[in-house]
Design a protein around this motif. Structure first.
Motif, PDB file in Angstrom:
ATOM      1  N   TRP A  21      -3.276 -14.791   1.433  1.00 13.10           N
ATOM      2  CA  TRP A  21      -4.237 -13.937   0.723  1.00 13.10           C
ATOM      3  C   TRP A  21      -3.858 -12.489   1.004  1.00 13.10           C
ATOM      4  O   TRP A  21      -4.205 -11.924   2.026  1.00 13.10           O
ATOM      5  N   SER A  22      -3.150 -11.892   0.086  1.00 15.79           N
ATOM      6  CA  SER A  22      -2.760 -10.486   0.225  1.00 15.79           C
ATOM      7  C   SER A  22      -3.647  -9.618  -0.654  1.00 15.79           C
ATOM      8  O   SER A  22      -4.333 -10.116  -1.559  1.00 15.79           O
ATOM      9  N   ASN A  49     -12.667  -2.847   1.958  1.00 13.21           N
ATOM     10  CA  ASN A  49     -13.689  -3.844   1.612  1.00 13.21           C
ATOM     11  C   ASN A  49     -13.069  -5.195   1.277  1.00 13.21           C
ATOM     12  O   ASN A  49     -13.565  -6.248   1.687  1.00 13.21           O
ATOM     13  N   ARG A  50     -11.959  -5.168   0.509  1.00 14.15           N
ATOM     14  CA  ARG A  50     -11.309  -6.428   0.143  1.00 14.15           C
ATOM     15  C   ARG A  50     -10.716  -7.114   1.379  1.00 14.15           C
ATOM     16  O   ARG A  50     -10.745  -8.336   1.494  1.00 14.15           O
ATOM     17  N   CYS A  51     -10.161  -6.321   2.304  1.00 16.41           N
ATOM     18  CA  CYS A  51      -9.634  -6.894   3.548  1.00 16.41           C
ATOM     19  C   CYS A  51     -10.759  -7.485   4.395  1.00 16.41           C
ATOM     20  O   CYS A  51     -10.588  -8.536   5.026  1.00 16.41           O
ATOM     21  N   ASP A  52     -11.912  -6.821   4.412  1.00 16.73           N
ATOM     22  CA  ASP A  52     -13.066  -7.347   5.155  1.00 16.73           C
ATOM     23  C   ASP A  52     -13.562  -8.651   4.541  1.00 16.73           C
ATOM     24  O   ASP A  52     -13.962  -9.582   5.268  1.00 16.73           O
ATOM     25  N   GLY A  71      -4.072   3.215  -7.862  1.00 22.51           N
ATOM     26  CA  GLY A  71      -5.240   3.000  -7.016  1.00 22.51           C
ATOM     27  C   GLY A  71      -6.025   1.743  -7.323  1.00 22.51           C
ATOM     28  O   GLY A  71      -7.081   1.515  -6.745  1.00 22.51           O
ATOM     29  N   GLY A  72      -5.524   0.895  -8.211  1.00 22.79           N
ATOM     30  CA  GLY A  72      -6.200  -0.363  -8.493  1.00 22.79           C
ATOM     31  C   GLY A  72      -6.008  -1.354  -7.352  1.00 22.79           C
ATOM     32  O   GLY A  72      -4.887  -1.535  -6.868  1.00 22.79           O
ATOM     33  N   VAL A  73      -7.075  -1.992  -6.910  1.00 25.40           N
ATOM     34  CA  VAL A  73      -7.039  -2.924  -5.775  1.00 25.40           C
ATOM     35  C   VAL A  73      -7.373  -4.321  -6.280  1.00 25.40           C
ATOM     36  O   VAL A  73      -8.410  -4.519  -6.921  1.00 25.40           O
ATOM     37  N   SER A  74      -6.505  -5.297  -5.983  1.00 25.04           N
ATOM     38  CA  SER A  74      -6.738  -6.661  -6.452  1.00 25.04           C
ATOM     39  C   SER A  74      -6.192  -7.660  -5.442  1.00 25.04           C
ATOM     40  O   SER A  74      -5.137  -7.444  -4.847  1.00 25.04           O
ATOM     41  N   PHE A 102       0.822  -1.212   0.000  1.00 28.46           N
ATOM     42  CA  PHE A 102       0.000   0.000   0.000  1.00 28.46           C
ATOM     43  C   PHE A 102       0.856   1.262   0.000  1.00 28.46           C
ATOM     44  O   PHE A 102       0.369   2.342  -0.311  1.00 28.46           O
ATOM     45  N   ASN A 103       2.128   1.114   0.353  1.00 23.60           N
ATOM     46  CA  ASN A 103       2.984   2.278   0.545  1.00 23.60           C
ATOM     47  C   ASN A 103       3.267   3.026  -0.756  1.00 23.60           C
ATOM     48  O   ASN A 103       3.347   4.253  -0.769  1.00 23.60           O
TER      49      ASN A 103
END
Length: 298
Positions: free
Chosen positions: A232-233, A185-188, A240-243, A160-161
């Protein structure tokens, strides 16, 4: 002797005069800060709300009845803002704990403020600090952001850094909060999945770092020392893309590897990636548990 006493008195007088000047400077600074605070309080309000705030701050005279009306109007405004804030929190998932404002420069044409906002998005705690400059141009106003500094407190920020560094350079607050929400949301999702399987298969599935960690372990009850680990990372690109990135790793004792040198250790990982593409994370993980017979005693 009189000269010595006189010299001591003079030195004491000088010390006292210096202290008086220091106190006067502090009083002057506090008065300026008070004026800034009053200005900040009324800066974002217009009409009746601004008049009410000026009256309560002592910058506008009013009798007792008027002040009572002011308090009533303020109460109504606060209730409306609280309802709006609650709605916004439910919609975007971001809760603000505090917001402080300090005026750095103020003139008829330009206003520069230092803002510090702290809050949380699910378990993700953040603090955002930046300078907001407002310059009047004609009938409008141009706002610019500078000196953006973001601090995020979470256990899963290795990937994330780079995004935080990029958003501090671009000063894109909208991208920051949108990505925070998606990342959270993905972490949740991961946390709920891990917790579900740990509760469903308690003798097999363990969470050494808790349900918020990246790793879950699958331990066959009859194969001591043999483990399957699912890592699971959640990756965040600089844009800003989250996957999610999910891997299956096998931990097999050295003795077993020596006995079976041709054992295809990497085959399970490749098969799991195929399951991920076909079924998705939750179904793929449960398929692995069922396929190796780990759930037969649950």
């Amino acid at each position: 002797m009189m000269e010595e006493v006189s010299q001591e008195d003079m030195e004491e007088v000088e010390v006292l005069e210096a202290q008086i000047k220091h106190l006067q400077a502090e009083v002057s600074a506090l008065k300026c800060q008070q004026q800034d605070n009053h200005r900040d309080i009324t800066f974002h309000f217009r009409g009746e709300m601004q008049d009410a705030m000026l009256c309560m701050c002592g910058q506008r005279q009013g009798d007792k009845k008027e002040k009572e009306k002011v308090l009533s109007r303020l109460k109504e405004e606060v209730e409306e803002m609280e309802a709006d804030l609650k709605l916004q929190t439910e919609m975007n998932g971001i809760s603000l704990n505090s917001c402080t404002t300090k005026t750095l420069q103020s003139s008829d044409r330009k206003l520069v403020q230092q803002l510090c906002v702290s809050g949380h998005c699910s378990e993700l705690v953040f603090q955002v600090e930046f300078q907001l400059s407002e310059v009047k141009e004609g009938s409008g106003c141009v706002r610019t952001i500078s000196g953006l500094n973001v601090v995020v407190d979470a256990s899963d920020l290795q990937n994330f850094n780079s995004f935080l560094s990029g958003v501090e350079e671009s000063r894109d607050l909208l991208l920051l909060f949108r990505t925070l929400r998606t990342f959270s949301n993905r972490c949740d999702d991961r946390c709920r999945t891990f917790q579900h399987f740990q509760e469903k298969y308690p003798s097999v599935v363990s969470l050494p770092g808790g349900c918020s960690s990246e790793v879950v372990t699958l331990n066959h009850p009859e194969l001591s020392g043999c483990l399957l680990l699912v890592r699971w990372s959640v990756d965040v690109s600089k844009e800003g893309g989250v996957s999610p990135k999910i891997e299956l790793l096998a931990k097999i004792p050295e003795r077993a590897l020596q006995l079976f040198p041709s054992l295809p250790v990497g085959g399970a990982s490749e098969a799991f990636q195929s399951l991920l593409r076909l079924l998705g994370p939750e179904a793929a993980l449960e398929s692995v548990i069922m396929a190796v017979g780990l759930s037969r005693d649950t």
